[in-house]
Design a protein around this motif. Structure first.
Motif, mmCIF file in Angstrom:
data_model
loop_
_atom_site.group_PDB
_atom_site.id
_atom_site.type_symbol
_atom_site.label_atom_id
_atom_site.label_comp_id
_atom_site.label_asym_id
_atom_site.label_seq_id
_atom_site.Cartn_x
_atom_site.Cartn_y
_atom_site.Cartn_z
ATOM 1 N N ALA A 140 5.079 -8.185 -17.906
ATOM 2 C CA ALA A 140 3.793 -8.544 -17.310
ATOM 3 C C ALA A 140 2.679 -7.803 -18.044
ATOM 4 N N LEU A 184 5.524 -3.235 -17.380
ATOM 5 C CA LEU A 184 4.100 -3.459 -17.122
ATOM 6 C C LEU A 184 3.338 -2.970 -18.343
ATOM 7 N N PHE A 215 -1.102 -7.163 -18.112
ATOM 8 C CA PHE A 215 -2.339 -7.280 -17.347
ATOM 9 C C PHE A 215 -3.468 -6.551 -18.065
ATOM 10 N N ASN A 274 -2.347 -1.572 -10.141
ATOM 11 C CA ASN A 274 -1.400 -2.476 -10.800
ATOM 12 C C ASN A 274 -0.096 -1.768 -11.143
ATOM 13 N N LEU A 275 -0.191 -0.544 -11.604
ATOM 14 C CA LEU A 275 1.018 0.185 -11.981
ATOM 15 C C LEU A 275 1.861 0.533 -10.759
ATOM 16 N N GLN A 286 -0.268 -6.146 -6.694
ATOM 17 C CA GLN A 286 1.097 -5.680 -6.923
ATOM 18 C C GLN A 286 2.113 -6.781 -6.644
ATOM 19 N N ASP A 316 5.337 -1.092 -10.371
ATOM 20 C CA ASP A 316 6.527 -0.622 -11.068
ATOM 21 C C ASP A 316 7.619 -0.291 -10.046
ATOM 22 N N LEU A 334 7.606 -10.179 -12.790
ATOM 23 C CA LEU A 334 8.733 -9.402 -13.308
ATOM 24 C C LEU A 334 10.064 -9.906 -12.757
ATOM 25 N N SER A 367 7.561 -0.593 -21.638
ATOM 26 C CA SER A 367 7.319 -0.638 -20.200
ATOM 27 C C SER A 367 7.160 -2.090 -19.756
ATOM 28 N N LEU A 395 2.266 -9.141 -9.674
ATOM 29 C CA LEU A 395 2.983 -8.559 -10.805
ATOM 30 C C LEU A 395 4.481 -8.501 -10.536
ATOM 31 N N VAL A 420 2.593 3.959 -19.393
ATOM 32 C CA VAL A 420 2.527 2.695 -20.136
ATOM 33 C C VAL A 420 2.764 2.991 -21.613
#
Length: 330
Positions: free
Chosen positions: A273, A14, A275, A286-287, A258, A290, A265, A12, A261, A46
């Motif tokens: 990335a 992330l 984190f 954070n996700l 976001q 994506d 990417l 992934s 991140l 993840v």
């Protein structure tokens, strides 16, 4: 989740760094909450997790190992050697015999037969990089690890290491406010087919917009208290960047975290990335990065706003600076 390549693995884009759950950023969460963060990451897709022998002086590997063990068939697990806790203090030791002993200890704590990606956490400058990487290559031959990585190294050191054994990944700090990899190592990674794993992509919390007063918000043992960039005067100057940054995030329809991140990417298809967080809520936020694609004009505005010339303060103090091999701006 979007997938990217590290050596033989698809992972992934992330990834979750597990250090915060045991080490360095003030009081860690209780074991139950830490395990809940890990399980939430698994549930959200993840599949790349990062730990190290140093984190909590082994406690982090003992935490993540049992939680991740039932899922090892579908995740990539990274750990690190060369920097560990000895008698209550951090020690950098890249001797082959130490690397091999640390690997055995990590395998035991993780409850694993093999570590997918094993980094040299820091280059011990008293030991030729060729000797340390040679030991890692022997661990690959023995089936103890599957791929070799390096952390906080220069392009020159990467090339020396890569000549001994293929390096799958380089991990270094990289974000809008830490641009050192742009000096040389990002280009070297692209040229050699090496993945670049960006740790602290949220600028150690600065780019979330929630850390407004380190003097009162950070605990006494938080590692950021030792970083000049978080001292009162430079941090007050850096806070002046956040209004413009938050405005760009609002225009992009995302949170400041976001946006940070997504910027990382966007630096290349070989960039991941990494984190860290103690919070399931922050994990979910954070996700949300994506699949977030930033228009070129947004990236240009970010680059103009936050860069090495607009950020105040060094990222490490003088003592820590001697431990890394990363290129520095003049």
């Amino acid at each position: 989740m979007e997938q990217r390549r590290i050596g033989p693995f698809n992972v992934s884009a992330l990834a979750l760094g597990c250090m915060n759950l045991s080490h360095a950023y003030g009081t860690p969460p209780g074991r139950g909450e830490a395990e809940a963060v890990l399980r939430r990451a698994l549930d959200c897709g993840v599949d790349f997790f990062d730990t190290a022998a140093l984190y909590g002086f082994g406690a982090n590997e003992s935490l993540v190992g049992p939680v991740l063990k039932p899922h090892r068939h579908r995740i990539t697990l990274a750990s690190k050697c060369g920097m560990t806790g000895v008698d209550g203090r951090k020690v950098i030791d890249g001797r082959p015999e130490t690397i091999k002993r640390t690997c055995e200890d990590s395998l035991a704590r993780l409850g694993a037969e093999v570590i997918d990606l094993y980094y040299l956490h820091r280059w011990d400058k008293a030991v030729p990089i060729e000797d340390s990487v040679g030991a890692l290559a022997e661990l690959v031959e023995e089936g103890k690890i599957r791929a070799v990585g390096l952390s906080e190294v220069s392009a020159a050191t990467l090339r020396r290491a890569h000549a001994v054994h293929p390096i799958a990944a380089v991990q270094s700090e990289y974000s809008l406010w830490t641009r050192n990899p742009e000096i040389a190592v990002l280009d070297a990674c692209r040229a050699l087919g090496v993945a670049f794993v960006a740790f602290s992509p949220l600028a150690r919390g600065f780019l979330t917009g929630r850390l407004t007063d380190p003097a009162t918000q950070l605990e006494a043992k938080d590692i950021r208290r030792q970083m000049p960039r978080f001292d009162p005067e430079p941090y007050a100057r850096n806070l002046g960047l956040l209004d413009g940054y938050k405005a760009i995030a609002a225009e992009a329809g995302c949170t400041p975290a976001q946006l940070a991140l997504a910027w990382v990417l966007a630096r290349g298809s070989n960039v991941i990335a990494l984190f860290g967080t103690k919070s399931r809520d922050h994990l979910d936020e954070n996700l949300g990065a994506d699949g977030l694609t930033l228009p070129p004009e947004t990236i240009s505005r970010l680059d103009l706003l936050i860069n090495r010339n607009t950020v105040w303060g060094a990222r490490y103090n003088a003592a820590i600076q001697t431990e890394i091999d990363t290129e520095e701006f003049s």
